[in-house]
Design an enzyme around this catalytic site. Structure first.
Site, mmCIF file in Angstrom:
data_model
loop_
_atom_site.group_PDB
_atom_site.id
_atom_site.type_symbol
_atom_site.label_atom_id
_atom_site.label_comp_id
_atom_site.label_asym_id
_atom_site.label_seq_id
_atom_site.Cartn_x
_atom_site.Cartn_y
_atom_site.Cartn_z
ATOM 1 N N PHE A 123 109.223 -27.078 59.223
ATOM 2 C CA PHE A 123 110.680 -27.187 59.277
ATOM 3 C C PHE A 123 110.998 -28.673 59.373
ATOM 4 O O PHE A 123 110.595 -29.333 60.340
ATOM 5 C CB PHE A 123 111.163 -26.427 60.521
ATOM 6 C CG PHE A 123 112.627 -26.480 60.789
ATOM 7 C CD1 PHE A 123 113.483 -25.558 60.194
ATOM 8 C CD2 PHE A 123 113.162 -27.415 61.672
ATOM 9 C CE1 PHE A 123 114.853 -25.577 60.465
ATOM 10 C CE2 PHE A 123 114.525 -27.442 61.950
ATOM 11 C CZ PHE A 123 115.364 -26.515 61.342
ATOM 12 N N PRO A 128 113.478 -40.741 60.638
ATOM 13 C CA PRO A 128 113.318 -41.923 61.502
ATOM 14 C C PRO A 128 114.621 -42.273 62.233
ATOM 15 O O PRO A 128 114.593 -42.696 63.379
ATOM 16 C CB PRO A 128 112.908 -43.020 60.529
ATOM 17 C CG PRO A 128 112.247 -42.299 59.401
ATOM 18 C CD PRO A 128 112.939 -40.973 59.290
ATOM 19 N N GLY A 131 117.525 -37.909 64.756
ATOM 20 C CA GLY A 131 116.822 -36.966 65.634
ATOM 21 C C GLY A 131 117.866 -36.060 66.265
ATOM 22 O O GLY A 131 118.303 -35.077 65.664
ATOM 23 N N GLN A 279 99.950 -25.083 104.717
ATOM 24 C CA GLN A 279 101.327 -24.721 104.373
ATOM 25 C C GLN A 279 101.913 -25.659 103.301
ATOM 26 O O GLN A 279 102.705 -25.227 102.459
ATOM 27 C CB GLN A 279 102.207 -24.737 105.619
ATOM 28 C CG GLN A 279 103.469 -23.929 105.403
ATOM 29 C CD GLN A 279 104.308 -23.834 106.648
ATOM 30 O OE1 GLN A 279 104.684 -24.842 107.247
ATOM 31 N NE2 GLN A 279 104.614 -22.618 107.057
ATOM 32 N N GLY A 339 93.969 -32.493 93.305
ATOM 33 C CA GLY A 339 93.488 -33.796 93.767
ATOM 34 C C GLY A 339 92.847 -34.557 92.617
ATOM 35 O O GLY A 339 93.320 -34.473 91.471
ATOM 36 N N GLU A 363 112.887 -29.729 69.306
ATOM 37 C CA GLU A 363 113.907 -28.682 69.098
ATOM 38 C C GLU A 363 115.116 -28.907 70.011
ATOM 39 O O GLU A 363 115.708 -27.968 70.537
ATOM 40 C CB GLU A 363 113.288 -27.289 69.246
ATOM 41 C CG GLU A 363 112.187 -27.102 68.210
ATOM 42 C CD GLU A 363 111.871 -25.693 67.828
ATOM 43 O OE1 GLU A 363 112.710 -24.812 68.039
ATOM 44 O OE2 GLU A 363 110.767 -25.490 67.297
HETATM 45 C C1 LIG Z 1 105.353 -33.781 68.594
HETATM 46 C C2 LIG Z 1 106.665 -33.626 67.924
HETATM 47 C C3 LIG Z 1 106.871 -32.595 67.032
HETATM 48 C C4 LIG Z 1 108.094 -32.451 66.373
HETATM 49 N N1 LIG Z 1 108.249 -31.477 65.422
HETATM 50 C C5 LIG Z 1 109.371 -31.499 64.647
HETATM 51 C C6 LIG Z 1 109.473 -30.619 63.499
HETATM 52 O O1 LIG Z 1 108.573 -29.822 63.209
HETATM 53 N N2 LIG Z 1 110.587 -30.711 62.727
HETATM 54 C C7 LIG Z 1 111.598 -31.588 63.005
HETATM 55 O O2 LIG Z 1 112.570 -31.605 62.258
HETATM 56 N N3 LIG Z 1 111.526 -32.406 64.083
HETATM 57 C C8 LIG Z 1 110.436 -32.394 64.891
HETATM 58 N N4 LIG Z 1 110.346 -33.242 65.973
HETATM 59 C C9 LIG Z 1 111.436 -34.174 66.238
HETATM 60 C C10 LIG Z 1 112.202 -33.868 67.518
HETATM 61 O O3 LIG Z 1 112.964 -32.716 67.343
HETATM 62 C C11 LIG Z 1 113.026 -35.123 67.880
HETATM 63 O O4 LIG Z 1 112.107 -36.092 68.335
HETATM 64 C C12 LIG Z 1 114.074 -34.826 68.921
HETATM 65 O O5 LIG Z 1 115.074 -34.006 68.395
HETATM 66 C C13 LIG Z 1 114.709 -36.114 69.482
HETATM 67 O O6 LIG Z 1 115.098 -36.965 68.446
HETATM 68 P P1 LIG Z 1 114.669 -38.509 68.491
HETATM 69 O O7 LIG Z 1 113.208 -38.566 68.722
HETATM 70 O O8 LIG Z 1 115.216 -39.182 67.295
HETATM 71 O O9 LIG Z 1 115.366 -39.089 69.787
HETATM 72 P P2 LIG Z 1 116.888 -39.606 69.889
HETATM 73 O O10 LIG Z 1 117.790 -38.627 69.270
HETATM 74 O O11 LIG Z 1 116.931 -40.997 69.403
HETATM 75 O O12 LIG Z 1 117.094 -39.586 71.453
HETATM 76 C C14 LIG Z 1 116.656 -40.634 72.324
HETATM 77 C C15 LIG Z 1 117.168 -40.321 73.725
HETATM 78 O O13 LIG Z 1 118.607 -40.337 73.726
HETATM 79 C C16 LIG Z 1 119.093 -39.089 74.205
HETATM 80 N N5 LIG Z 1 120.337 -38.740 73.489
HETATM 81 C C17 LIG Z 1 120.565 -38.780 72.152
HETATM 82 N N6 LIG Z 1 121.812 -38.368 71.879
HETATM 83 C C18 LIG Z 1 122.372 -38.029 73.063
HETATM 84 C C19 LIG Z 1 123.667 -37.533 73.445
HETATM 85 N N7 LIG Z 1 124.621 -37.290 72.536
HETATM 86 N N8 LIG Z 1 123.917 -37.347 74.753
HETATM 87 C C20 LIG Z 1 122.947 -37.576 75.686
HETATM 88 N N9 LIG Z 1 121.717 -38.057 75.393
HETATM 89 C C21 LIG Z 1 121.429 -38.267 74.085
HETATM 90 C C22 LIG Z 1 118.011 -38.088 73.923
HETATM 91 O O14 LIG Z 1 118.109 -36.936 74.744
HETATM 92 C C23 LIG Z 1 116.772 -38.929 74.224
HETATM 93 O O15 LIG Z 1 116.524 -38.951 75.600
HETATM 94 C C24 LIG Z 1 109.146 -33.355 66.665
HETATM 95 C C25 LIG Z 1 108.951 -34.381 67.602
HETATM 96 C C26 LIG Z 1 107.734 -34.545 68.200
HETATM 97 C C27 LIG Z 1 107.533 -35.701 69.154
#
Ligand SMILES: Cc1cc2nc3c(=O)[nH]c(=O)nc-3n(C[C@H](O)[C@H](O)[C@H](O)COP(=O)(O)OP(=O)(O)OC[C@H]3O[C@@H](n4cnc5c(N)ncnc54)[C@H](O)[C@@H]3O)c2cc1C
Length: 379
Positions: A123, A128, A131, A279, A339, A363
């Site tokens: 999916f 880059p 996200g 505990q 530990g 996700e």
């Molecule tokens: C191992 C792995 C597998 C993955 N597999 C898939 C896949 O199969 N298909 C796919 O499409 N994607 C995949 N992803 C991508 C993943 O879904 C994204 O990394 C994720 O959605 C976050 O996007 P970003 O990395 O660009 O972070 P960013 O969107 O840049 O976020 C950076 C930080 O800012 C915060 N942030 C951003 N916007 C807001 C907002 N409006 N309010 C508050 N906080 C915010 C985020 O929560 C985060 O803490 C994968 C990622 C990894 C690491």
């Protein structure tokens, strides 16, 4: 309202538990260390019907409910979250999307081999620079009449190199923002489609995460799922169900860590008695067990809503938020209970702690889940 699983659900859970012990546990540490994709294990999961669990038998699936899916995801994730993420993506993001929104021809051609586990799906939404803000798609799918011309880069794609079928979101009409996005079925081997290097990750190291590059890839028009501009809605709809899978993955990581911690606490002696008599340890175990039970109920409730045709977007976001936070907290405590032994690979808990982290990110991050939940709260 009742809290009992059916006999069939219990049998499915037992089958997943047995599989995790006999097929996933041997070699899990080595696969993590060497970033080895669990290919043989995934093939066997396909043969058991776990890669197309909720797909109708008419399209090669097992016709199970979402509750069973949660049970299976929990059991597999207790041992190997790198394998369970393949199960989650294939079931909830790829098969579900194709069965619910695909044309009959697309189901015949693509869904059947995916549901049978003969092929694996991916999916592809993240980029880059897109996200959490998935509407900012830079990948383009230009309408050329009988085909789309696909250009761009996708990031972090689970099953990046092991998949054969890729559901790719791309912008066709930028002026329409999210309403201009399409979802296209792209096959491995299409000219101009290349797979980048495997990411070297903190956790779920057995899962193959890659960037994907599309350079003038000609995708036939019949490979578009749904109407023109349906791609973003498709992504959001499938992710609602995907979050149930990832919530259950987080639940499994947490409950796997608790099982290990309980076992260790009963064996390890300090000051003349087992640490289970302390505990401080008992209270940690009580907190872990309570959080896990709450996470389990949220997962099962989201699955129940889905099975009963009720809205489940908020419920799946709550389940993912709570279960992933629980996975992180619980695995940290499980390491603490072990530990020094918790800090080395052979006791498994350090891997669970590393694996837990991704459940708060993919996700939809925890912050994004809070946006989804609060939107409903404020309605
Ligand atoms: C191992 C792995 C597998 C993955 N597999 C898939 C896949 O199969 N298909 C796919 O499409 N994607 C995949 N992803 C991508 C993943 O879904 C994204 O990394 C994720 O959605 C976050 O996007 P970003 O990395 O660009 O972070 P960013 O969107 O840049 O976020 C950076 C930080 O800012 C915060 N942030 C951003 N916007 C807001 C907002 N409006 N309010 C508050 N906080 C915010 C985020 O929560 C985060 O803490 C994968 C990622 C990894 C690491």
């Amino acid at each position: 309202m009742h809290f009992e699983l059916s006999e069939e659900q219990k049998m499915i859970r037992q089958a997943a538990r047995d599989f995790a012990q006999t097929e996933l546990k041997p070699g899990v540490i080595e696969r993590d260390e060497h970033q080895k994709f669990p290919a043989e294990q995934i093939k066997k999961l396909g043969e058991l019907g776990f890669l197309g669990m909720m797909v109708s038998p008419q399209y090669g699936g097992s016709g199970m409910d979402a509750i069973s899916y949660v049970l299976v995801m929990e059991e597999l994730s207790k041992i190997d979250a790198s394998a369970s993420v393949v199960v989650s993506v294939n079931n909830s993001l790829v098969c579900y999307g194709l069965e619910k929104y695909g044309s009959e021809e697309q189901k015949q051609k693509y869904l059947i081999p995916l549901a049978k586990g003969e092929k694996i799906g991916a999916f592809c939404l993240s980029e880059p620079e897109a996200g959490s803000d998935a509407t900012s798609q830079r990948t383009t799918a230009i309408d050329m009449g009988d085909h789309y011309l696909l250009n761009g880069t996708k990031n972090w794609i689970t099953n990046g190199s092991s998949a054969s079928t890729y559901l790719v979101m791309a912008q066709t009409d930028a002026s329409k923002r999210s309403h201009g996005i399409n979802v296209l079925i792209v096959e491995k081997g299409m000219e101009g489609f290349t797979i980048g290097a495997k990411e070297n990750k903190m956790g779920i190291r057995g899962s193959d995460t890659h960037s994907l590059m599309f350079n003038d890839v000609k995708v036939p028009k019949e490979n578009r799922i749904g109407e023109d501009g349906f791609g973003f809605k498709f992504a959001m709809s499938t992710l609602e169900g995907g979050r149930i899978g990832i919530a259950a993955q987080a639940l499994g990581i947490a409950s796997g860590a608790l099982e290990l911690a309980v076992q260790y606490a009963k064996e390890r002696t300090a000051f003349g008695k087992t640490i289970a008599n302390l505990q401080a340890i008992q209270f940690k175990l009580a907190d872990m067990a309570t959080d896990i039970e709450a996470a389990r109920l949220l997962c099962l409730r989201a699955a129940w809503l889905k099975d009963n045709g009720k809205p489940y977007g908020q419920a799946s976001a709550m389940a993912k938020l709570f279960a992933s936070e629980t996975a992180m907290k619980t695995t940290i405590e499980a390491v603490q209970i072990h530990g020094g032994y918790g800090f080395v690979k052979e006791y498994h808990v350090e891997r669970l702690m590393r694996d837990a982290k991704i459940t708060q990110i993919y996700e939809g991050t925890s912050e994004i889940q809070k946006i989804v939940i609060s939107r409903e709260v404020l309605k």
